[in-house]
Design a protein around this motif. Structure first.
Motif, PDB file in Angstrom:
ATOM      1  N   ALA A  34     -10.916  -5.123   9.858  1.00 30.76           N
ATOM      2  CA  ALA A  34     -10.271  -4.545  11.039  1.00 30.76           C
ATOM      3  C   ALA A  34      -9.555  -5.630  11.835  1.00 30.76           C
ATOM      4  O   ALA A  34      -8.421  -5.456  12.289  1.00 30.76           O
ATOM      5  CB  ALA A  34     -11.304  -3.827  11.911  1.00 30.76           C
ATOM      6  N   ALA A  35     -10.226  -6.769  11.985  1.00 31.79           N
ATOM      7  CA  ALA A  35      -9.633  -7.874  12.744  1.00 31.79           C
ATOM      8  C   ALA A  35      -8.415  -8.436  12.029  1.00 31.79           C
ATOM      9  O   ALA A  35      -7.347  -8.613  12.635  1.00 31.79           O
ATOM     10  CB  ALA A  35     -10.668  -8.979  12.959  1.00 31.79           C
ATOM     11  N   ARG A  36      -8.555  -8.693  10.735  1.00 32.01           N
ATOM     12  CA  ARG A  36      -7.438  -9.293  10.000  1.00 32.01           C
ATOM     13  C   ARG A  36      -6.286  -8.318   9.851  1.00 32.01           C
ATOM     14  O   ARG A  36      -5.121  -8.704   9.813  1.00 32.01           O
ATOM     15  CB  ARG A  36      -7.917  -9.765   8.623  1.00 32.01           C
ATOM     16  CG  ARG A  36      -8.955 -10.881   8.691  1.00 32.01           C
ATOM     17  CD  ARG A  36      -8.403 -12.156   9.336  1.00 32.01           C
ATOM     18  NE  ARG A  36      -9.454 -13.116   9.614  1.00 32.01           N
ATOM     19  CZ  ARG A  36      -9.960 -13.331  10.827  1.00 32.01           C
ATOM     20  NH1 ARG A  36      -9.509 -12.658  11.885  1.00 32.01           N
ATOM     21  NH2 ARG A  36     -10.916 -14.217  10.998  1.00 32.01           N
ATOM     22  N   HIS A  37      -6.604  -7.047   9.749  1.00 33.17           N
ATOM     23  CA  HIS A  37      -5.564  -6.030   9.612  1.00 33.17           C
ATOM     24  C   HIS A  37      -4.666  -5.980  10.844  1.00 33.17           C
ATOM     25  O   HIS A  37      -3.454  -5.859  10.741  1.00 33.17           O
ATOM     26  CB  HIS A  37      -6.219  -4.655   9.412  1.00 33.17           C
ATOM     27  CG  HIS A  37      -5.257  -3.506   9.382  1.00 33.17           C
ATOM     28  ND1 HIS A  37      -4.567  -3.148   8.245  1.00 33.17           N
ATOM     29  CD2 HIS A  37      -4.846  -2.646  10.341  1.00 33.17           C
ATOM     30  CE1 HIS A  37      -3.783  -2.120   8.512  1.00 33.17           C
ATOM     31  NE2 HIS A  37      -3.936  -1.791   9.774  1.00 33.17           N
ATOM     32  N   LEU A 278      -6.956  -4.831   0.701  1.00 30.16           N
ATOM     33  CA  LEU A 278      -7.946  -4.283   1.624  1.00 30.16           C
ATOM     34  C   LEU A 278      -7.521  -4.531   3.065  1.00 30.16           C
ATOM     35  O   LEU A 278      -7.583  -3.641   3.905  1.00 30.16           O
ATOM     36  CB  LEU A 278      -9.330  -4.912   1.372  1.00 30.16           C
ATOM     37  CG  LEU A 278      -9.987  -4.622   0.026  1.00 30.16           C
ATOM     38  CD1 LEU A 278     -11.295  -5.396  -0.102  1.00 30.16           C
ATOM     39  CD2 LEU A 278     -10.253  -3.130  -0.142  1.00 30.16           C
ATOM     40  N   VAL A 279      -7.092  -5.743   3.327  1.00 35.67           N
ATOM     41  CA  VAL A 279      -6.682  -6.084   4.689  1.00 35.67           C
ATOM     42  C   VAL A 279      -5.530  -5.191   5.142  1.00 35.67           C
ATOM     43  O   VAL A 279      -5.521  -4.688   6.265  1.00 35.67           O
ATOM     44  CB  VAL A 279      -6.276  -7.574   4.794  1.00 35.67           C
ATOM     45  CG1 VAL A 279      -5.553  -7.853   6.106  1.00 35.67           C
ATOM     46  CG2 VAL A 279      -7.507  -8.472   4.685  1.00 35.67           C
ATOM     47  N   SER A 280      -4.587  -4.980   4.266  1.00 34.28           N
ATOM     48  CA  SER A 280      -3.426  -4.211   4.712  1.00 34.28           C
ATOM     49  C   SER A 280      -3.708  -2.709   4.784  1.00 34.28           C
ATOM     50  O   SER A 280      -3.078  -1.989   5.538  1.00 34.28           O
ATOM     51  CB  SER A 280      -2.217  -4.485   3.812  1.00 34.28           C
ATOM     52  OG  SER A 280      -2.440  -3.960   2.523  1.00 34.28           O
ATOM     53  N   ARG A 281      -4.692  -2.241   4.013  1.00 27.82           N
ATOM     54  CA  ARG A 281      -4.892  -0.788   3.970  1.00 27.82           C
ATOM     55  C   ARG A 281      -6.088  -0.282   4.767  1.00 27.82           C
ATOM     56  O   ARG A 281      -6.183   0.913   5.062  1.00 27.82           O
ATOM     57  CB  ARG A 281      -5.032  -0.344   2.510  1.00 27.82           C
ATOM     58  CG  ARG A 281      -3.835  -0.773   1.676  1.00 27.82           C
ATOM     59  CD  ARG A 281      -3.917  -0.278   0.268  1.00 27.82           C
ATOM     60  NE  ARG A 281      -3.703   1.168   0.186  1.00 27.82           N
ATOM     61  CZ  ARG A 281      -3.490   1.815  -0.944  1.00 27.82           C
ATOM     62  NH1 ARG A 281      -3.465   1.160  -2.076  1.00 27.82           N
ATOM     63  NH2 ARG A 281      -3.320   3.118  -0.942  1.00 27.82           N
ATOM     64  N   PHE A 282      -7.026  -1.157   5.102  1.00 23.26           N
ATOM     65  CA  PHE A 282      -8.248  -0.700   5.766  1.00 23.26           C
ATOM     66  C   PHE A 282      -8.019  -0.291   7.226  1.00 23.26           C
ATOM     67  O   PHE A 282      -7.375  -1.004   7.987  1.00 23.26           O
ATOM     68  CB  PHE A 282      -9.317  -1.792   5.735  1.00 23.26           C
ATOM     69  CG  PHE A 282     -10.605  -1.375   6.415  1.00 23.26           C
ATOM     70  CD1 PHE A 282     -11.529  -0.606   5.733  1.00 23.26           C
ATOM     71  CD2 PHE A 282     -10.846  -1.725   7.735  1.00 23.26           C
ATOM     72  CE1 PHE A 282     -12.706  -0.200   6.367  1.00 23.26           C
ATOM     73  CE2 PHE A 282     -12.022  -1.313   8.372  1.00 23.26           C
ATOM     74  CZ  PHE A 282     -12.952  -0.549   7.684  1.00 23.26           C
ATOM     75  N   ARG A 283      -8.578   0.865   7.570  1.00 23.87           N
ATOM     76  CA  ARG A 283      -8.598   1.296   8.974  1.00 23.87           C
ATOM     77  C   ARG A 283      -9.969   1.910   9.226  1.00 23.87           C
ATOM     78  O   ARG A 283     -10.380   2.803   8.482  1.00 23.87           O
ATOM     79  CB  ARG A 283      -7.511   2.342   9.235  1.00 23.87           C
ATOM     80  CG  ARG A 283      -6.089   1.769   9.121  1.00 23.87           C
ATOM     81  CD  ARG A 283      -5.045   2.868   9.139  1.00 23.87           C
ATOM     82  NE  ARG A 283      -5.504   4.017   9.906  1.00 23.87           N
ATOM     83  CZ  ARG A 283      -4.975   5.218   9.845  1.00 23.87           C
ATOM     84  NH1 ARG A 283      -3.986   5.451   9.013  1.00 23.87           N
ATOM     85  NH2 ARG A 283      -5.435   6.204  10.576  1.00 23.87           N
ATOM     86  N   PRO A 284     -10.650   1.467  10.259  1.00 26.95           N
ATOM     87  CA  PRO A 284     -12.017   1.966  10.492  1.00 26.95           C
ATOM     88  C   PRO A 284     -12.068   3.486  10.618  1.00 26.95           C
ATOM     89  O   PRO A 284     -13.057   4.099  10.201  1.00 26.95           O
ATOM     90  CB  PRO A 284     -12.440   1.277  11.794  1.00 26.95           C
ATOM     91  CG  PRO A 284     -11.255   0.548  12.305  1.00 26.95           C
ATOM     92  CD  PRO A 284     -10.258   0.428  11.211  1.00 26.95           C
TER      93      PRO A 284
END
Length: 472
Positions: A34-37, A278-284
């Motif tokens: 979430a932070a890196r995204h 993962l970083v670009s696609r993850f959203r909590p």
RNA sequence: GGCCCCGUGGUGUAACGGUUAGCACGCCAGGUUUUCAACCUGGAAGCGCGGGUUCGACUCCCGCCGGGGCUACCA
């Protein structure tokens, strides 16, 4: 340290009561993603207010596990115990304002009170005359405390079912739900991503925020992880801690990929996702609501994929650490090791599986009697005699693994015609060689294995096998 | 007991008021192959149950059942 591109501030706040579990690792990963995204910040806070269970060893273990997993943080680790002064100040504030009070009631008193008022009724106390006792927060009798959760939506908790809960012990040391709220407030946390087991605690923390007069963060409660038996994941479920996974030969990137998928999916059918993906696609908010079961089989498969995709030099470095543990540092023939890694890379699913497959290159074969009986049948001696003759013909300018002249290709050229010549199936010809040089029926490709072992050693082992054959 | 959360094949997920319910791991069978792994092809396997609402429900509502969490002067 990343520059802050957004206002998002999340935290990972483990309590150091043991190793970092796979569930905790996933929570850490989600916060990190979430932070890196978003270009926000991740704060690491150690919830060590339980002095009995929190040890420096445990803290070190958790930090190691996070680093090994490749999860870095922008601030911390901050010890919760180290914030005692801030906690006391906040406690004073609530005592002053009357939002909290000292109550000398014991656990038995509370029980008795409930027996009288009903089980669904939260305990309500009154200030002790002498000003001693635990500090309790006043909880309203009416209304609901509403958690507006990113994942669960609005969850309402009736205030009357909550006790005036204890926020500090009689000696003034603060308790978890109070410390968490004060810390999240002071640290400017904007989003709390944590395990589902804290959902029921959230109203308490919200009540503390309210008493403090501070805006609470947003919450995202992710479902818990369970073991194969459906029960909450625990140490009994095999490789449940990051340390154990590491020892079992799993790769950090594979673990990141796998645990990210426990409760979250990219929305399409992709399974293999790089950390970048993962970083670009993850959203909590895309995390699912139901609990997931940790399935080591799938992790194994995924780990195997990552191992096959590794650059060879990286692969060797990763394997070396495991092999050294097996051989207790005994020096190995370096060129055999290097070539061994090359021919085994397509086979192993974990780093731990590599050594058994290449061990024969460094030690005399340990004969698996079952394999011997299965393979060393009537034709075996005839086959091995032919093999010896064929290999003898292969000119090697030197004797080393995959040596000039005795390469995999040269060995293949020499052995490949044998099945036809002997009028036998390929397995009848190659399996005896395999058993003779490795002691088992499972090994890297036979031509590669022979080349890796070198001409002299191969011939010597075949000769030993023929001797054993004649004495059978 | 009380409060709260969850419920798609064995496992992880996707879709969604109208699809033959998709994908992946695992499993089974076959193929390829010098073993194993990998790879290719095929297969078995799912909307927890019962009521509604609706022309139509896996999807919305209610009840039940099942699983889980919290209910400490633990975290």
């Amino acid at each position: 340290m990343s520059t802050s591109e957004s206002d998002l501030r999340v935290r990972f706040a483990p309590s150091p009561t043991g190793a970092l579990h796979i569930g905790g690792a996933r929570t850490a990963l989600y916060n990190w993603l979430a932070a890196r995204h978003s270009g926000g910040e991740l704060v690491l806070r150690i919830e060590d207010t339980d002095l009995e269970r929190s040890t420096p060893e445990n803290v070190g273990q958790i930090l190691d596990a996070l680093r090994w997993l490749g999860l870095d943080w922008d601030e911390g680790p901050i010890s919760q115990v180290g914030r005692a002064e801030a906690h006391s100040a906040a406690l004073e504030q609530l005592l002053e304002s009357g939002a909290a009070y000292r109550d000398s009631a014991t656990a038995d008193d509370v029980k008795a009170w409930k027996a009288e008022h009903g089980v669904d009724r939260g305990y309500r106390g009154s200030p002790s005359a002498d000003g001693v006792g635990a500090v309790r927060l006043r909880v309203p009798d009416d209304g609901d405390t509403v958690v507006d959760d990113l994942i669960r939506g609005e969850v309402r908790f009736p205030n009357r079912s909550y006790d005036d809960f204890v926020i500090a012990r009689g000696d003034g040391s603060v308790l978890y739900n109070f410390a968490v709220a004060v810390d999240d407030a002071d640290m400017g946390i904007t989003e709390v991503i944590r395990g589902d087991d804290h959902l029921s605690n959230t109203p308490k923390q919200l009540l503390v925020f309210e008493a403090l007069g501070t805006d609470p963060p947003r919450y995202a409660h992710v479902p818990l992880l369970h073991g194969p038996d459906g029960k909450k994941l625990s140490k009994r479920h095999g490789a449940a801690s990051v340390q154990e996974l590491r020892d079992a030969g799993y790769l950090p990137e594979a673990i990141r990929n796998y645990i990210a998928l426990l409760g979250w999916g990219p929305g399409d059918d992709e399974t293999l996702l790089s950390t970048e993906d993962l970083v670009s696609r993850f959203r909590p908010e895309d995390v699912g609501k139901s609990s997931a079961v940790f399935d080591e089989k799938k992790l194994r498969w995924m780990n195997g994929r990552y191992m096959r995709d590794m650059p060879l030099d990286e692969y060797r470095t990763a394997v070396r650490a495991f092999v050294e543990a097996e051989t207790s540092g005994r020096p190995l023939n370096e060129s055999r090791f290097e070539f061994g890694c090359e021919i085994v890379q397509e086979k192993a699913q974990t780093l731990q599986e590599v050594w058994p497959l290449i061990r024969f290159l460094f030690e005399p074969p340990v004969q698996d009697e079952k394999a011997w009986r299965k393979v060393m049948k009537a034709d075996a001696d005839r086959v091995l005699t032919e093999v010896e003759a064929a290999l003898f013909e292969v000119a090697a300018s030197e004797d080393g693994p995959n040596a000039d002249g005795f390469t995999s290709v040269a060995v293949e050229t020499a052995l490949e015609p044998l099945p036809e010549k002997l009028e036998l199936g390929a397995g009848k010809v190659f399996q005896p060689i395999r058993v003779a040089i490795t002691g088992t029926t499972i090994s890297p490709g036979i031509f590669e294995s022979v080349a890796a072992l070198g001409r002299e050693e191969t011939l010597a082992r075949i000769e030993i096998a023929r001797l054993k054959l004649s004495s059978d």
